[in-house]
Design a protein around this motif. Structure first.
Motif, PDB file in Angstrom:
ATOM      1  N   HIS A 317       0.840  -1.192   0.000  1.00  0.00           N
ATOM      2  CA  HIS A 317       0.000   0.000   0.000  1.00  0.00           C
ATOM      3  C   HIS A 317       0.874   1.240   0.000  1.00  0.00           C
ATOM      4  CE1 HIS A 317      -2.246   3.179   2.426  1.00  0.00           C
ATOM      5  NE2 HIS A 317      -2.778   3.179   1.223  1.00  0.00           N
ATOM      6  N   GLY A 318       0.771   2.037  -1.041  1.00  0.00           N
ATOM      7  CA  GLY A 318       1.515   3.288  -1.135  1.00  0.00           C
ATOM      8  C   GLY A 318       0.923   4.168  -2.213  1.00  0.00           C
ATOM      9  N   VAL A 361       1.503  -4.315   3.710  1.00  0.00           N
ATOM     10  CA  VAL A 361       2.786  -3.631   3.849  1.00  0.00           C
ATOM     11  C   VAL A 361       2.635  -2.190   3.386  1.00  0.00           C
ATOM     12  CG1 VAL A 361       5.216  -3.618   3.188  1.00  0.00           C
ATOM     13  CG2 VAL A 361       3.999  -5.792   3.410  1.00  0.00           C
ATOM     14  N   ASP A 362       2.854  -1.239   4.279  1.00  0.00           N
ATOM     15  CA  ASP A 362       2.828   0.174   3.908  1.00  0.00           C
ATOM     16  C   ASP A 362       4.171   0.570   3.311  1.00  0.00           C
ATOM     17  OD1 ASP A 362       0.254   0.640   4.668  1.00  0.00           O
ATOM     18  OD2 ASP A 362       0.751   1.271   6.697  1.00  0.00           O
ATOM     19  N   THR A 363       4.125   1.164   2.139  1.00  0.00           N
ATOM     20  CA  THR A 363       5.334   1.643   1.468  1.00  0.00           C
ATOM     21  C   THR A 363       5.344   3.167   1.507  1.00  0.00           C
ATOM     22  OG1 THR A 363       4.255   1.719  -0.703  1.00  0.00           O
ATOM     23  CG2 THR A 363       5.268  -0.365  -0.043  1.00  0.00           C
ATOM     24  N   PRO A 364       6.506   3.791   1.338  1.00  0.00           N
ATOM     25  CA  PRO A 364       6.557   5.264   1.420  1.00  0.00           C
ATOM     26  C   PRO A 364       5.779   5.923   0.295  1.00  0.00           C
ATOM     27  CG  PRO A 364       8.643   4.386   0.659  1.00  0.00           C
ATOM     28  CD  PRO A 364       7.831   3.211   1.098  1.00  0.00           C
ATOM     29  N   GLU A 378      18.390   7.276  -1.291  1.00  0.00           N
ATOM     30  CA  GLU A 378      18.542   6.465  -0.084  1.00  0.00           C
ATOM     31  C   GLU A 378      17.251   5.741   0.278  1.00  0.00           C
ATOM     32  OE1 GLU A 378      18.011  10.826   1.139  1.00  0.00           O
ATOM     33  OE2 GLU A 378      19.165   9.655  -0.322  1.00  0.00           O
ATOM     34  N   GLN A 379      16.119   6.339  -0.075  1.00  0.00           N
ATOM     35  CA  GLN A 379      14.850   5.653   0.157  1.00  0.00           C
ATOM     36  C   GLN A 379      14.702   4.439  -0.754  1.00  0.00           C
ATOM     37  OE1 GLN A 379      12.273   9.192  -0.313  1.00  0.00           O
ATOM     38  NE2 GLN A 379      11.468   8.708   1.703  1.00  0.00           N
ATOM     39  N   VAL A 380      15.202   4.548  -1.972  1.00  0.00           N
ATOM     40  CA  VAL A 380      15.160   3.413  -2.892  1.00  0.00           C
ATOM     41  C   VAL A 380      15.986   2.261  -2.346  1.00  0.00           C
ATOM     42  CG1 VAL A 380      15.804   2.621  -5.197  1.00  0.00           C
ATOM     43  CG2 VAL A 380      14.705   4.838  -4.899  1.00  0.00           C
ATOM     44  N   GLU A 381      17.184   2.562  -1.856  1.00  0.00           N
ATOM     45  CA  GLU A 381      18.030   1.514  -1.290  1.00  0.00           C
ATOM     46  C   GLU A 381      17.323   0.827  -0.127  1.00  0.00           C
ATOM     47  OE1 GLU A 381      20.798   0.392  -2.354  1.00  0.00           O
ATOM     48  OE2 GLU A 381      21.518   1.904  -3.768  1.00  0.00           O
ATOM     49  N   SER A 382      16.729   1.611   0.758  1.00  0.00           N
ATOM     50  CA  SER A 382      16.050   1.035   1.918  1.00  0.00           C
ATOM     51  C   SER A 382      14.828   0.227   1.505  1.00  0.00           C
ATOM     52  CB  SER A 382      15.635   2.148   2.883  1.00  0.00           C
ATOM     53  OG  SER A 382      16.752   2.850   3.364  1.00  0.00           O
ATOM     54  N   ALA A 383      14.089   0.734   0.509  1.00  0.00           N
ATOM     55  CA  ALA A 383      12.894   0.015   0.060  1.00  0.00           C
ATOM     56  C   ALA A 383      13.259  -1.320  -0.576  1.00  0.00           C
ATOM     57  CB  ALA A 383      12.113   0.877  -0.931  1.00  0.00           C
ATOM     58  N   LEU A 384      14.349  -1.350  -1.344  1.00  0.00           N
ATOM     59  CA  LEU A 384      14.784  -2.611  -1.943  1.00  0.00           C
ATOM     60  C   LEU A 384      15.165  -3.617  -0.873  1.00  0.00           C
ATOM     61  CD1 LEU A 384      16.952  -1.295  -4.917  1.00  0.00           C
ATOM     62  CD2 LEU A 384      14.823  -2.572  -5.099  1.00  0.00           C
ATOM     63  N   LEU A 471      13.504   3.607 -10.454  1.00  0.00           N
ATOM     64  CA  LEU A 471      12.701   3.523  -9.233  1.00  0.00           C
ATOM     65  C   LEU A 471      12.638   4.865  -8.526  1.00  0.00           C
ATOM     66  CD1 LEU A 471      13.891   0.078  -7.786  1.00  0.00           C
ATOM     67  CD2 LEU A 471      11.715   0.589  -8.903  1.00  0.00           C
ATOM     68  N   ALA A 472      13.752   5.574  -8.490  1.00  0.00           N
ATOM     69  CA  ALA A 472      13.781   6.860  -7.806  1.00  0.00           C
ATOM     70  C   ALA A 472      12.994   7.916  -8.569  1.00  0.00           C
ATOM     71  CB  ALA A 472      15.224   7.312  -7.602  1.00  0.00           C
ATOM     72  N   GLU A 473      13.169   7.967  -9.863  1.00  0.00           N
ATOM     73  CA  GLU A 473      12.537   9.023 -10.652  1.00  0.00           C
ATOM     74  C   GLU A 473      11.063   8.750 -10.936  1.00  0.00           C
ATOM     75  OE1 GLU A 473      13.748  11.825 -11.491  1.00  0.00           O
ATOM     76  OE2 GLU A 473      15.909  11.627 -11.209  1.00  0.00           O
ATOM     77  N   LEU A 474      10.702   7.488 -11.210  1.00  0.00           N
ATOM     78  CA  LEU A 474       9.374   7.188 -11.729  1.00  0.00           C
ATOM     79  C   LEU A 474       8.604   6.154 -10.915  1.00  0.00           C
ATOM     80  CD1 LEU A 474      10.464   6.860 -15.480  1.00  0.00           C
ATOM     81  CD2 LEU A 474       9.500   8.887 -14.374  1.00  0.00           C
ATOM     82  N   GLY A 475       9.276   5.104 -10.449  1.00  0.00           N
ATOM     83  CA  GLY A 475       8.562   3.963  -9.867  1.00  0.00           C
ATOM     84  C   GLY A 475       7.919   4.244  -8.531  1.00  0.00           C
ATOM     85  N   GLY A 476       8.670   4.812  -7.603  1.00  0.00           N
ATOM     86  CA  GLY A 476       8.109   5.088  -6.293  1.00  0.00           C
ATOM     87  C   GLY A 476       8.258   3.938  -5.321  1.00  0.00           C
ATOM     88  N   GLY A 477       7.657   4.118  -4.139  1.00  0.00           N
ATOM     89  CA  GLY A 477       7.855   3.184  -3.039  1.00  0.00           C
ATOM     90  C   GLY A 477       7.309   1.804  -3.275  1.00  0.00           C
TER      91      GLY A 477
END
Length: 642
Positions: A317-318, A361-364, A378-384, A471-477
């Protein structure tokens, strides 16, 4: 216990086993690390020991703070008690701590009481703690009293600390083996729940329906994961922690392009499909569903795959802000997620029917892609890493199949943007029509979404098209977490049943990180969505069904799941056809005469040749030949007449 599996972990290992390096890799990403050194300085003339200590010091980053407990062993408990929730404490190691504890300068001392104090301090510590200790349980009993005292005290300390820690890992020759996994440690009253972190401690969360379930269908076990909105602020949460994936933590690597992950068994799949042609089934057999058998056989590594027993649904969910969410009702996705947590709604009911657990699962939240990047790097790294751990936790819990779904405003537009960046698709061609709650087509909202994706692609026209950049530019959490799930499931050899644009977009991104991931994915139904159709074609995933249902991501897969299970159960249970040597259950004499006296049944290698055997004669053809004009009595399709 933290949401990703552990707050406190004990790392055991022998001499030069790599236990310290492994423990350090667990805290690499933490911004605040307190390193507690327990070993005494030793003899100044012992240059080898001094070299070891210097090597340990050289590995520590300059940002770490170092504290020593060599003067007073009891101070270690005080250090743990004073640690803050935003800190990571690394204790290396308990062997040195016990050495100081048994030193004559500290005698007389109550060793048992001091060890008990340490265990209680670990249980009550607000920070995350990693402790390193030598494993003495496999060594011989020392021949000296001092040696026996040391091994007894260290063994007692290891047992007490292991009992107090959430997780225990044994490092052998640099390879970690998890002895105690916190992913499956739960409260006795709620055996199927995961846990969610709080500021000072942790609490077990289990969401059940407010109303009593109907007698016919029981509510599913609902597992919840709710990470903080900004994953990089707090090192004690699930997002900032390093992954516990064994091949990555042990080497200090991160999720990066070109990873070598396992592939399904290349022989088991074709063998399973060939075996289907020998089974006692009428007509043409299983049709296109033979692909299910081949997929299950390859992922299970056997020509006779079993039906998936333990299944977990991951509902991501995001929301996406901006034009990507045009036409959606504010708060609708949050309502759907809350409904699933309560064990209600279509997805929860289908999960209950299938006996699958449901994990929300809540995503950013993602920023407007037409104006700025959806996520920070850094959010992409953590989300992966977070998605990878979700798959690991499922594998540790015995899950045999993951179903990946998502609910969130703007997910379809984000998936379309990913497809446009990875497959060169035109946004209008992969964006499905916008349907309002009243069932009407909203063309204005559809055009706004197309414009948002167009503007996002224009904004990033000079940006890199690497997996993490997309993922950072377009995909999102949600797409980033889904990508991590696919990679983690691949690493643990867990197949994934995809359903919806988010999972397929994650499959497109995962190609650049690990091309093996797509071979562990199965697509039950395309749902009539153009983005799913295109991504499936690029990934080589042929949808098994064409139901065109639109119950939300994950629901189509759960509708198809009983059918897929039935096919696997049938293929595993049916015998070989009698014409191919299988048993004939209709012959009453078959059971009474298991062994025939006819010499023709004997093994030709064990019988003497018959000199009176007649000359070989060419048999008459059973049907028309290739040049015959007679009618062919055999069926035009199928491998055997029914």
């Amino acid at each position: 216990m933290s949401v990703d599996g552990w707050n406190t972990v004990l790392v055991l290992g022998g001499i030069r086993s790599g236990k310290s390096e492994f423990a350090e890799s667990l805290v690499t990403d933490a911004p605040v690390v307190r390193y507690v050194a327990t070993a005494p300085e030793g003899d100044p003339e012992d240059t080898e020991w001094a070299t070891r200590l210097a090597a340990h010091r050289a590995r520590r980053p300059g940002s770490w703070t170092t504290e020593e407990t060599t003067e007073d062993p009891r101070r270690l408990a005080d250090v743990l008690a004073s640690a803050e929730p935003n800190e990571m404490v690394l204790v290396d190691d308990l062997g040195g701590w016990v050495t100081v504890l048994l030193d004559p300068d500290h005698q007389p001392a109550d060793d048992v009481a001091t060890i008990a104090e340490l265990a209680e301090a670990i249980r009550g510590c607000a920070a995350r703690v990693v402790l390193v200790s030598p494993e003495v349980g496999l060594s011989l009993v020392p021949t000296t009293p001092l040696g026996r005292a040391f091994t007894d005290a260290l063994g007692a300390a290891n047992r007490a600390v292991a009992d107090a820690c959430d997780a225990v890992v044994l490092v052998v020759a640099g390879q970690p083996v998890w002895l105690k996994s916190a992913a499956t440690a739960t409260e006795p009253s709620a055996p199927a729940t995961m846990t969610a972190p709080t500021a000072a401690a942790s609490a077990t969360v289990r969401s059940l329906a407010d109303a009593e379930p109907t007698p016919e269908v029981q509510l599913p076990d609902v597992l919840t994961h709710t990470p903080p909105a900004i994953p990089t602020q707090e090192p004690g949460n699930a997002w900032a922690a390093p992954t516990m994936a064994l091949p990555m933590v042990s080497t200090g690597l991160v999720i990066q392009p070109g990873m070598e992950l396992p592939m399904p068994d290349e022989y088991a799949g074709p063998q399973a499909v060939d075996r289907l042609t020998t089974l006692d089934v009428p007509g043409a057999g299983l049709g296109v569903l033979d692909r299910v058998v081949g997929f299950a056989a390859a992922t299970q590594g056997t020509p006779t795959p079993a039906a998936w027993g333990s299944v977990r649904v991951l509902l991501l969910h995001g929301d996406h802000a901006g034009g990507a969410a045009a036409g959606t009702v504010a708060g609708e996705s949050a309502r759907r997620a809350a409904q699933a947590r309560a064990g209600q709604g279509a997805l929860a009911r289908l999960a209950a029917e299938s006996g699958a657990s449901l994990q929300v699962v809540d995503t950013p939240a993602s920023a407007p892609i037409e104006d700025e990047p959806a996520l920070a790097p850094e959010q992409v790294e953590s989300a992966l890493r977070y998605g990878w751990r979700l798959a690991e936790q499922a594998a540790d819990a015995g899950v045999q199949l993951l179903v990946l779904g998502a609910c969130g405003a703007g997910t379809e537009a984000a998936a379309a943007a990913v497809l446009a960046a990875t497959a060169g698709a035109e946004p209008p061609a992969v964006l499905g029509r916008v349907i309002t709650d009243s069932g009407e087509i909203d063309d204005a909202a559809w055009m706004i979404r197309c414009a948002a994706v167009r503007d996002a692609l224009h904004r990033t026209r000079r940006s890199s098209r690497g997996a993490k950049d997309i993922l950072a530019e377009l995909g999102g959490g949600d797409v980033a977490v889904a990508t991590g799930v696919l990679l983690g499931a691949t690493a643990r050899r867990v197949p994934v049943l995809l359903d919806g644009p988010v999972g397929l977009a994650a499959g497109m991104v995962s190609r650049d990180l690990a091309g093996q991931a797509r071979h562990w994915c199965l697509l039950a139904d395309h749902g009539g969505h153009p983005a799913v159709r295109l991504a499936a074609d690029v990934l080589g995933l042929t949808p098994l069904l064409d139901l065109r249902m639109d119950l939300g991501e994950g629901a189509n897969a759960l509708v198809a799941l009983p059918l897929l299970r039935s096919v696997l159960a049938l293929s595993a249970a049916l015998p070989v056809h009698p014409s191919l040597g299988g048993p004939d259950d209709t012959d009453p004499s078959y059971a009474d005469e298991p062994e025939s006296t006819d010499p023709s049944y004997a093994d030709p290698d064990l019988t003497e040749p018959d000199s009176t055997e007649p000359d070989f004669a060419e048999p008459e053809p059973a049907g028309p030949g290739p040049a015959s004009t007679e009618a062919d009595e055999q069926p035009a399709t199928g491998w055997r007449a029914g």
